[in-house]
Design a protein around this motif. Structure first.
Motif: not given
Length: 182
Positions: A27, A134-136, A138-139, A131-132, A23-24, A20
């Motif tokens: 992004v 959300w991804v950041h 959640v991760a 979108w960043y 991924v962070d 995770l």
């Protein structure tokens, strides 16, 4: 729960946290690159610098965390009190750093009040894409939870015995729970 299953749970939790964070890191690097190419008209240079500083902080925490957790993934199954101590120290500290990054992230530098012109709101949206966030978010939240879980889970007495007793490999180790239930 048998000790082998507990060690596997710790291993997969650390491996998932490392994935995770990778991924962070990716992004955050992408949005940092995009921010460098962003041309603004109404957005103040101060806001732009603040967003860039927040991205760099997030990138630093995520990249260093990815490296640390990847290294811990390779040694988490070893019978060593140093591994347990490393997980106790790195896990909560990294988890708290991630939570601080979530609370004080780049979105606060460009938070619209609703009174801005439409062009400025669009520049804010390009500087900090939704979108960043959300991804950041959640991760970071899941990673922090996994790391705090692992630190707490390692307080179990059979895991303490696993990491402090200098037995051979994990395959031949049997805790007192495994020995009494057989």
């Amino acid at each position: 729960m048998q000790v082998g299953n507990q060690v596997r749970l710790v291993f997969w939790s650390v491996a998932a946290a490392a994935a995770l964070l990778a991924v962070d890191t990716f992004v955050t690097a992408v949005v940092t690159r995009d921010l460098a190419a962003l041309h603004t008209v109404l957005m103040s240079p101060r806001s732009l610098r603040q967003v860039e500083a927040d991205y760099h902080n997030n990138l630093l925490v995520a990249a260093v965390g990815t490296v640390l957790l990847a290294a811990l993934t390779f040694v988490v199954r070893r019978h060593s009190p140093k591994v347990r101590a490393a997980l106790w120290v790195i896990g909560p500290l990294l988890g708290l750093a991630l939570l601080c990054g979530l609370v004080g992230g780049p979105e606060w530098a460009v938070a619209p009040t609703g009174e801005e012109p439409e062009l400025l709101r669009q520049e804010y949206a390009r500087a900090v894409p939704e979108w960043y966030l959300w991804v950041h978010g959640v991760a970071g939240l899941i990673t922090a939870g996994l790391l705090l879980f692992v630190a707490g889970f390692l307080t179990r007495s059979d895991l303490r015995e696993y990491y402090t007793e200098g037995h051979g490999t994990g395959d031949s180790y049997r805790s007192w729970i495994d020995r009494t239930s057989a």
